[in-house]
Design a protein around this motif. Structure first.
Motif, PDB file in Angstrom:
ATOM      1  N   VAL A  16       0.931  -1.208   0.265  1.00  0.00           N
ATOM      2  CA  VAL A  16       0.112  -0.098   0.047  1.00  0.00           C
ATOM      3  C   VAL A  16       0.977   1.354   0.019  1.00  0.00           C
ATOM      4  N   CYS A  17       0.332   2.320  -0.885  1.00  0.00           N
ATOM      5  CA  CYS A  17       1.234   3.477  -0.776  1.00  0.00           C
ATOM      6  C   CYS A  17       0.369   4.482  -1.023  1.00  0.00           C
ATOM      7  N   ASP A  18       0.773   5.814  -0.635  1.00  0.00           N
ATOM      8  CA  ASP A  18       0.141   6.923  -0.997  1.00  0.00           C
ATOM      9  C   ASP A  18       0.539   7.199  -2.469  1.00  0.00           C
ATOM     10  N   GLU A  19      -0.543   7.478  -3.409  1.00  0.00           N
ATOM     11  CA  GLU A  19      -0.169   7.973  -4.832  1.00  0.00           C
ATOM     12  C   GLU A  19       0.907   8.769  -5.100  1.00  0.00           C
ATOM     13  N   ASP A  20       1.176   9.888  -4.247  1.00  0.00           N
ATOM     14  CA  ASP A  20       2.081  10.928  -4.669  1.00  0.00           C
ATOM     15  C   ASP A  20       3.458  10.323  -4.091  1.00  0.00           C
ATOM     16  N   VAL A  21       3.615   9.120  -3.669  1.00  0.00           N
ATOM     17  CA  VAL A  21       4.853   8.730  -3.247  1.00  0.00           C
ATOM     18  C   VAL A  21       5.513   7.738  -4.281  1.00  0.00           C
ATOM     19  N   LEU A  22       4.579   7.355  -5.035  1.00  0.00           N
ATOM     20  CA  LEU A  22       4.823   6.404  -6.285  1.00  0.00           C
ATOM     21  C   LEU A  22       6.085   6.902  -7.299  1.00  0.00           C
ATOM     22  N   GLY A  23       7.373   6.102  -7.054  1.00  0.00           N
ATOM     23  CA  GLY A  23       8.235   6.594  -8.064  1.00  0.00           C
ATOM     24  C   GLY A  23       9.469   7.447  -7.177  1.00  0.00           C
ATOM     25  N   THR A  34      12.885   3.047  -2.217  1.00  0.00           N
ATOM     26  CA  THR A  34      12.393   3.574  -3.559  1.00  0.00           C
ATOM     27  C   THR A  34      11.257   2.796  -3.398  1.00  0.00           C
ATOM     28  N   VAL A  35      10.181   3.573  -3.761  1.00  0.00           N
ATOM     29  CA  VAL A  35       8.607   3.225  -3.925  1.00  0.00           C
ATOM     30  C   VAL A  35       8.453   2.861  -5.372  1.00  0.00           C
ATOM     31  N   GLU A  37       7.177   1.223  -9.005  1.00  0.00           N
ATOM     32  CA  GLU A  37       5.719   0.953  -9.739  1.00  0.00           C
ATOM     33  C   GLU A  37       5.592  -0.523  -9.758  1.00  0.00           C
ATOM     34  N   GLU A  38       6.683  -1.380  -9.947  1.00  0.00           N
ATOM     35  CA  GLU A  38       6.800  -2.673 -10.031  1.00  0.00           C
ATOM     36  C   GLU A  38       6.210  -3.302  -8.752  1.00  0.00           C
ATOM     37  N   PHE A  39       6.381  -2.923  -7.514  1.00  0.00           N
ATOM     38  CA  PHE A  39       6.181  -3.373  -6.295  1.00  0.00           C
ATOM     39  C   PHE A  39       4.989  -2.858  -5.631  1.00  0.00           C
ATOM     40  N   TYR A  40       4.686  -1.315  -5.618  1.00  0.00           N
ATOM     41  CA  TYR A  40       3.811  -0.658  -5.251  1.00  0.00           C
ATOM     42  C   TYR A  40       2.909  -0.345  -5.934  1.00  0.00           C
ATOM     43  N   GLY A  41       2.985   0.006  -7.277  1.00  0.00           N
ATOM     44  CA  GLY A  41       1.892   0.469  -8.422  1.00  0.00           C
ATOM     45  C   GLY A  41       0.676  -0.641  -8.262  1.00  0.00           C
ATOM     46  N   GLY A  42      -0.385  -0.172  -8.193  1.00  0.00           N
ATOM     47  CA  GLY A  42      -1.510  -1.095  -8.000  1.00  0.00           C
ATOM     48  C   GLY A  42      -2.679  -0.377  -8.293  1.00  0.00           C
ATOM     49  N   GLU A  43      -3.829  -0.681  -7.871  1.00  0.00           N
ATOM     50  CA  GLU A  43      -5.134  -0.138  -8.251  1.00  0.00           C
ATOM     51  C   GLU A  43      -5.401   0.893  -7.117  1.00  0.00           C
ATOM     52  N   SER A  44      -5.936   2.155  -7.584  1.00  0.00           N
ATOM     53  CA  SER A  44      -6.160   3.300  -6.743  1.00  0.00           C
ATOM     54  C   SER A  44      -7.428   2.976  -6.234  1.00  0.00           C
ATOM     55  N   VAL A  45      -7.716   3.020  -4.746  1.00  0.00           N
ATOM     56  CA  VAL A  45      -8.721   2.684  -3.856  1.00  0.00           C
ATOM     57  C   VAL A  45      -8.881   3.612  -2.757  1.00  0.00           C
ATOM     58  N   GLY A  46     -10.086   3.490  -2.313  1.00  0.00           N
ATOM     59  CA  GLY A  46     -10.317   4.147  -1.055  1.00  0.00           C
ATOM     60  C   GLY A  46     -10.012   3.421   0.185  1.00  0.00           C
ATOM     61  N   ASP A  47     -10.194   4.277   1.395  1.00  0.00           N
ATOM     62  CA  ASP A  47      -9.915   3.806   2.790  1.00  0.00           C
ATOM     63  C   ASP A  47     -10.360   2.344   3.244  1.00  0.00           C
ATOM     64  N   GLU A  48     -11.794   2.145   2.662  1.00  0.00           N
ATOM     65  CA  GLU A  48     -12.258   0.799   2.875  1.00  0.00           C
ATOM     66  C   GLU A  48     -11.768  -0.346   2.355  1.00  0.00           C
ATOM     67  N   ALA A  49     -11.188  -0.278   1.054  1.00  0.00           N
ATOM     68  CA  ALA A  49     -10.652  -1.308   0.318  1.00  0.00           C
ATOM     69  C   ALA A  49      -9.109  -1.511   0.939  1.00  0.00           C
ATOM     70  N   VAL A  50      -8.444  -0.341   1.302  1.00  0.00           N
ATOM     71  CA  VAL A  50      -7.126  -0.624   2.073  1.00  0.00           C
ATOM     72  C   VAL A  50      -7.332  -1.238   3.243  1.00  0.00           C
ATOM     73  N   VAL A  51      -8.345  -1.148   4.048  1.00  0.00           N
ATOM     74  CA  VAL A  51      -8.569  -1.658   5.237  1.00  0.00           C
ATOM     75  C   VAL A  51      -8.996  -3.264   5.096  1.00  0.00           C
ATOM     76  N   ILE A  62       3.666  -0.717   3.746  1.00  0.00           N
ATOM     77  CA  ILE A  62       2.895   0.457   3.672  1.00  0.00           C
ATOM     78  C   ILE A  62       3.865   1.729   3.802  1.00  0.00           C
ATOM     79  N   VAL A  63       3.764   2.508   2.623  1.00  0.00           N
ATOM     80  CA  VAL A  63       4.573   3.626   2.572  1.00  0.00           C
ATOM     81  C   VAL A  63       3.592   4.993   2.153  1.00  0.00           C
ATOM     82  N   GLY A  64       4.064   5.888   3.022  1.00  0.00           N
ATOM     83  CA  GLY A  64       3.141   7.044   2.946  1.00  0.00           C
ATOM     84  C   GLY A  64       2.520   7.566   3.995  1.00  0.00           C
ATOM     85  N   THR A  65       2.307   8.915   4.280  1.00  0.00           N
ATOM     86  CA  THR A  65       1.853   9.510   5.660  1.00  0.00           C
ATOM     87  C   THR A  65       0.330   8.835   5.710  1.00  0.00           C
TER      88      THR A  65
END
Length: 99
Positions: A16-23, A34-35, A37-51, A62-65
């Motif tokens: 899981v990562c914040d979208e703005d930290v990718l790359g 290093t965040v 794309e190969e490891f962290y790039g995935g589907e953009s989802v909301g909080d419920e899907a992350v949980v 998990i990376v990103g504030t």
């Protein structure tokens, strides 16, 4: 946030990562993260899907504030175990299973 799920022999690996930290690369004196794309790039989802993904994970990175703070709020990560790496946060989850 971006979520990727991979099934492994040890169970479900979730990244899981914040979208703005990718790359981005974050560094301290001892750590370079290093965040990719190969490891962290995935589907953009909301909080419920992350949980949901974290609830099913055997292992999670998990990376990103935003992502780390959500994991703390939902009880997956203890705040004392969070690393500050440069200007971001990083945490890992390992769920031990008894056989």
């Amino acid at each position: 946030m971006l979520v990727t799920e991979r099934q492994t022999e040890e169970g479900l690996l979730v990244s899981v990562c914040d979208e703005d930290v990718l790359g981005e690369t974050f560094e301290t004196d001892d750590i370079s993260l290093t965040v990719t794309e190969e490891f962290y790039g995935g589907e953009s989802v909301g909080d419920e899907a992350v949980v949901d993904s974290l609830a099913r994970a055997s292992v999670a990175n998990i990376v990103g504030t935003e992502a780390v703070e959500l994991a703390i709020e939902e009880g997956f990560i203890d705040e004392a175990n969070v690393l500050e790496v440069g200007s971001t946060l990083h945490a890992q989850l390992l769920r031990m299973q008894q056989f």
